[in-house]
Design an enzyme around this catalytic site. Structure first.
Site, PDB file in Angstrom:
ATOM      1  N   GLU A  34       7.097   6.609 -13.997  1.00 13.02           N
ATOM      2  CA  GLU A  34       6.409   5.661 -13.129  1.00 13.02           C
ATOM      3  C   GLU A  34       7.360   5.300 -11.992  1.00 13.02           C
ATOM      4  O   GLU A  34       8.504   4.897 -12.245  1.00 13.02           O
ATOM      5  CB  GLU A  34       6.003   4.405 -13.896  1.00 13.02           C
ATOM      6  CG  GLU A  34       5.213   3.425 -13.046  1.00 13.02           C
ATOM      7  CD  GLU A  34       4.786   2.175 -13.793  1.00 13.02           C
ATOM      8  OE1 GLU A  34       4.179   1.295 -13.151  1.00 13.02           O
ATOM      9  OE2 GLU A  34       5.067   2.076 -15.003  1.00 13.02           O
ATOM     10  N   ARG A 282      14.133   7.414 -29.287  1.00  8.53           N
ATOM     11  CA  ARG A 282      15.101   7.003 -28.278  1.00  8.53           C
ATOM     12  C   ARG A 282      16.510   7.096 -28.858  1.00  8.53           C
ATOM     13  O   ARG A 282      16.724   6.957 -30.052  1.00  8.53           O
ATOM     14  CB  ARG A 282      14.860   5.550 -27.861  1.00  8.53           C
ATOM     15  CG  ARG A 282      13.633   5.321 -26.994  1.00  8.53           C
ATOM     16  CD  ARG A 282      13.461   3.825 -26.799  1.00  8.53           C
ATOM     17  NE  ARG A 282      12.349   3.505 -25.929  1.00  8.53           N
ATOM     18  CZ  ARG A 282      12.448   3.283 -24.630  1.00  8.53           C
ATOM     19  NH1 ARG A 282      13.638   3.346 -24.055  1.00  8.53           N
ATOM     20  NH2 ARG A 282      11.396   2.990 -23.900  1.00  8.53           N
ATOM     21  N   LYS A 292      13.991  -1.253 -17.107  1.00  8.76           N
ATOM     22  CA  LYS A 292      13.865  -1.263 -15.644  1.00  8.76           C
ATOM     23  C   LYS A 292      13.558  -2.664 -15.126  1.00  8.76           C
ATOM     24  O   LYS A 292      13.963  -3.026 -14.023  1.00  8.76           O
ATOM     25  CB  LYS A 292      12.791  -0.264 -15.209  1.00  8.76           C
ATOM     26  CG  LYS A 292      13.270   1.173 -15.186  1.00  8.76           C
ATOM     27  CD  LYS A 292      12.351   2.077 -14.411  1.00  8.76           C
ATOM     28  CE  LYS A 292      11.103   2.396 -15.152  1.00  8.76           C
ATOM     29  NZ  LYS A 292      10.292   3.434 -14.457  1.00  8.76           N
TER      30      LYS A 292
END
Length: 421
Positions: A34, A282, A292
């Protein structure tokens, strides 16, 4: 140990699919960030996986921006993402693709979903929808608008598209199962009204698709064969599959992207090929924040000089810090791909950086806070020249033109680092 056993579980899946001829033996992966911030070290593993698997199995990899949220996205982020991927040493096939390229196709598919009875317009507020949701132990309560007629739903959705309603006045939801144990399947939202300027489509769209609706359909449109994501999207896989199985591709009125090979017919779920989603865990790096949202806060508050501040865990920050891209790739290869989440010691990254620099960064000594030391039992005969290495022992490759050693003077009077005394 066989070759297959040496591969991580995702590569085992891809190898098996290629061998069996699934998807016609094709491999087409994609990296779908994104554009709402810079890429960080957590993205590096996904990039290496998406592009690495494609290269290893004679496939192709594309770059697609998941730009369905106009309030947070910016073309500057698109440029930064592309720059960081190339810095890492990867190149995508063709032009950059965008979820916004498919807004019209997604809208037409959503209309057909309403006609087939798989979607409806809900007029509950966000708080009311949340109150109806139920819990893991109890089913969701149906919205009073769940049984609207097909004609009314089509009319409302078209008027949503025309911009007649205010933000939050209506949403489009999929009609699935309010008692599903997987709460992602309890009539998830497909579209929301958002009168916001999009950096690519301008003000053409007052409605925007949610991630779960746009993501899988974009994969299907592009002919993606293997869709990789992190474990946080494991529950979303059921929804990913449900949307693909309950859409009519031919109703969307678009042509498949060149090279996708295959197409969708009029029947439900007739995507060919049908993408499959696979999740990996992860790798959480110690002492490192990769949210972010939090990194953006540091930038906005002026705590750092920007996304590429050398103290930031972004790839741009790594680049300014002097970390070479092959060190990041080596780090990703060392921590590997698995199904169980774990923590990675920061020393693992430091080792990869040091190992990469050993062969390209000549080392010399320097004294910053000098302290004079006199060796009483060493004869005062002037300078004696000693040989010292530029590179650690065992390093064979080195920058062109650099010798292996250099000469350094040794005398009765020396200067050492004050802190080493």
């Amino acid at each position: 140990m066989s070759e297959r056993e040496r591969l991580d579980f995702i590569r085992q899946i891809v190898a098996r699919d290629v061998q069996s001829g699934r998807h016609g033996g094709r491999v087409l992966t994609r990296f779908p960030p994104e554009p709402n911030g810079f890429l960080h070290v957590g993205h590096a593993s996904a990039i290496c996986l998406d592009f690495g698997v494609a290269a290893e199995y004679g496939g192709r990899a594309t770059l697609r921006m998941d730009d369905t949220n106009p309030t947070t996205e910016d073309p500057a982020y698109v440029e930064a993402i592309a720059r960081d991927i190339r810095w890492l040493g990867f190149e995508w096939e063709g032009e950059i693709r965008y979820a916004s390229d498919y807004f019209e196709a997604l809208y037409r598919m959503a209309l057909r979903m309403i006609e087939d009875g798989f979607a409806y317009v809900d007029s509950l507020s966000e708080e009311e929808i949340r109150a109806h949701r139920g819990s893991v132990l109890e089913p969701s309560r149906p919205s009073p608008y769940r049984d609207r007629s097909t004609e009314e739903n089509l009319d409302l959705f078209r008027r949503m598209r025309a911009g007649e309603f205010a933000d939050g006045e209506h949403v489009l939801r999929a009609r699935i199962d309010l008692a599903a144990s997987n709460m992602k399947l309890r009539d998830p939202l497909m579209y929301r009204i958002r009168h916001a300027h999009h950096y690519r489509t301008g003000d053409a769209w007052p409605i925007y698709p949610f991630y779960d609706w746009a993501h899988g359909q974009s994969d299907a449109i592009e002919g993606i064969t293997h869709s990789f994501c992190t474990l946080e999207f494991q529950d979303n896989r059921a929804l990913y599959d449900w949307f693909i199985e309950h859409t009519r591709p031919a109703a969307a009125g678009f042509e498949r992207i060149p090279g996708a090979e295959g197409g969708g017919g009029e029947e439900l779920g007739s995507w060919d090929p049908r993408p499959r989603q696979y999740e990996f865990a992860r790798r959480n790096l110690d002492y490192t924040v990769v949210s972010k949202r939090k990194l953006l806060l540091l930038v906005e508050e002026g705590q750092v000089s920007g996304w590429d501040d050398p103290r930031m865990p972004t790839l741009a920050g790594f680049r300014r810090r002097g970390i070479p891209p092959d060190a990041v790739r080596a780090f990703c290869g060392q921590i590997g791909i698995g199904k169980a989440e774990n923590r990675v010691e920061i020393a693992t990254l430091e080792w990869a950086v040091r190992d990469a620099l050993n062969a390209r960064a000549p080392r010399v000594m320097a004294v910053l806070r000098p302290l004079e030391v006199v060796i009483d039992n060493y004869p005062d005969v002037g300078f004696e020249w000693l040989e010292a290495p530029y590179f650690p022992s065992g390093v064979e490759a080195r920058p062109e033109g650099w010798p292996e050693t250099r000469e350094v003077p040794f005398t009765r009077s020396l200067y050492i680092e004050r802190g080493d005394f």
